[in-house]
Design a protein around this motif. Structure first.
Motif, PDB file in Angstrom:
ATOM      1  N   LEU A 197      -3.690  -2.602  12.568  1.00 15.53           N
ATOM      2  CA  LEU A 197      -2.533  -2.088  11.345  1.00 15.53           C
ATOM      3  C   LEU A 197      -2.246  -0.446  11.698  1.00 15.53           C
ATOM      4  O   LEU A 197      -3.058   0.158  12.147  1.00 15.53           O
ATOM      5  CB  LEU A 197      -3.276  -2.156   9.952  1.00 15.53           C
ATOM      6  CG  LEU A 197      -3.965  -3.558   9.639  1.00 15.53           C
ATOM      7  CD1 LEU A 197      -4.780  -3.460   8.350  1.00 15.53           C
ATOM      8  CD2 LEU A 197      -2.702  -4.464   9.433  1.00 15.53           C
ATOM      9  N   ASN A 198      -0.961  -0.162  11.483  1.00 17.47           N
ATOM     10  CA  ASN A 198      -0.380   1.153  11.599  1.00 17.47           C
ATOM     11  C   ASN A 198      -1.021   1.720  10.239  1.00 17.47           C
ATOM     12  O   ASN A 198      -1.545   1.297   9.339  1.00 17.47           O
ATOM     13  CB  ASN A 198       0.924   1.224  11.683  1.00 17.47           C
ATOM     14  CG  ASN A 198       1.771   0.419  10.820  1.00 17.47           C
ATOM     15  OD1 ASN A 198       1.315   0.408   9.591  1.00 17.47           O
ATOM     16  ND2 ASN A 198       2.996   0.104  10.967  1.00 17.47           N
ATOM     17  N   ALA A 199      -0.663   3.144  10.089  1.00 20.60           N
ATOM     18  CA  ALA A 199      -0.910   3.901   9.027  1.00 20.60           C
ATOM     19  C   ALA A 199      -0.633   3.587   7.843  1.00 20.60           C
ATOM     20  O   ALA A 199      -1.220   3.294   6.652  1.00 20.60           O
ATOM     21  CB  ALA A 199      -0.734   5.405   9.335  1.00 20.60           C
ATOM     22  N   GLU A 200       0.751   3.058   7.656  1.00 21.08           N
ATOM     23  CA  GLU A 200       1.253   2.549   6.569  1.00 21.08           C
ATOM     24  C   GLU A 200       0.619   1.280   5.740  1.00 21.08           C
ATOM     25  O   GLU A 200       0.408   0.835   4.829  1.00 21.08           O
ATOM     26  CB  GLU A 200       2.826   2.236   6.681  1.00 21.08           C
ATOM     27  CG  GLU A 200       3.736   1.586   5.383  1.00 21.08           C
ATOM     28  CD  GLU A 200       5.036   1.376   5.758  1.00 21.08           C
ATOM     29  OE1 GLU A 200       5.533   0.625   5.100  1.00 21.08           O
ATOM     30  OE2 GLU A 200       5.731   2.073   6.725  1.00 21.08           O
ATOM     31  N   GLN A 201       0.410   0.394   6.986  1.00 25.31           N
ATOM     32  CA  GLN A 201      -0.285  -0.961   6.590  1.00 25.31           C
ATOM     33  C   GLN A 201      -1.719  -0.872   6.267  1.00 25.31           C
ATOM     34  O   GLN A 201      -2.210  -1.331   5.267  1.00 25.31           O
ATOM     35  CB  GLN A 201      -0.418  -1.861   7.921  1.00 25.31           C
ATOM     36  CG  GLN A 201       0.989  -2.407   8.057  1.00 25.31           C
ATOM     37  CD  GLN A 201       1.345  -3.251   9.382  1.00 25.31           C
ATOM     38  OE1 GLN A 201       0.201  -2.890  10.203  1.00 25.31           O
ATOM     39  NE2 GLN A 201       2.182  -3.790   9.657  1.00 25.31           N
ATOM     40  N   ARG A 202      -2.513   0.169   6.592  1.00 27.23           N
ATOM     41  CA  ARG A 202      -3.920   0.530   6.382  1.00 27.23           C
ATOM     42  C   ARG A 202      -3.738   1.233   5.033  1.00 27.23           C
ATOM     43  O   ARG A 202      -4.783   0.650   4.037  1.00 27.23           O
ATOM     44  CB  ARG A 202      -4.591   1.678   7.273  1.00 27.23           C
ATOM     45  CG  ARG A 202      -5.222   0.797   8.348  1.00 27.23           C
ATOM     46  CD  ARG A 202      -5.969   1.813   9.117  1.00 27.23           C
ATOM     47  NE  ARG A 202      -4.967   1.922  10.458  1.00 27.23           N
ATOM     48  CZ  ARG A 202      -4.690   2.913  11.197  1.00 27.23           C
ATOM     49  NH1 ARG A 202      -5.109   4.200  10.674  1.00 27.23           N
ATOM     50  NH2 ARG A 202      -4.065   2.936  12.173  1.00 27.23           N
TER      51      ARG A 202
END
Length: 171
Positions: free
Chosen positions: A57-62
């Motif tokens: 996951l990228n930061a937005e998804q996390r």
């Protein structure tokens, strides 16, 4: 062949390599997996995959996953859809939609029909011999006249249908 069988046996025993262990109902598991979609497998008959669709996951998804742990009433519809897409690749409607694969199949069928017709034409032109003389219309007419002249089968055959005085077929 012996080498292939020995190598397979050694891999099964776990001496030379590590193979994934799997049962008929799920996917194979391996320790060193390649990111991000290696073990994801969902289908209509088994819609719950062993792993989520997105594993890295990228930061937005996390941040969205952290927000998921709270109340779902605070999530917008777009965020719920995004969370669904992190877990699953397709919805049931997307899995069940019709594909255009039939066009490819029919194209292949018609291609092979055309190729077969071309091959048959080529054989008739270049491979098969010319028609025998006995199949020409002249030969058939002379053969019919010969049968009539010999009065062959005069009771029920061709000669019974021929009028010998008028030289024409009976009506």
């Amino acid at each position: 062949m012996f080498f292939r069988a020995a190598w397979s046996l050694a891999l099964r025993k776990g001496r030379l390599g590590m193979r994934g262990i799997h049962s008929p109902g799920d996917t194979a598991h391996s320790k060193g997996k390649m990111p991000p979609y290696t073990n994801y497998h969902a289908q209509r008959s088994y819609p719950m995959p062993d792993e989520p669709f997105c594993t890295e996951l990228n930061a937005e998804q996390r941040a969205l996953k952290e927000k998921e742990k709270g109340s779902w009433t605070q999530l917008s519809h777009a965020e719920k859809v995004a969370l669904y897409r992190l877990q699953f690749h397709e919805t049931f409607a997307e899995m069940n939609r019709r594909s255009n694969e039939w066009k490819t199949v029919m194209g292949g069928v018609f291609f092979f029909f055309g190729f077969t017709a071309l091959l048959i034409w080529w054989q008739r032109v270049y491979v098969f011999p010319k028609k025998p003389i006995t199949l020409t219309d002249e030969w058939k007419a002379r053969q019919l006249q010969r049968i009539l002249d010999m009065r062959g089968n005069p009771v029920q055959g061709l000669a019974s249908q021929w009028d010998y005085e008028k030289k024409e077929w009976k009506k």
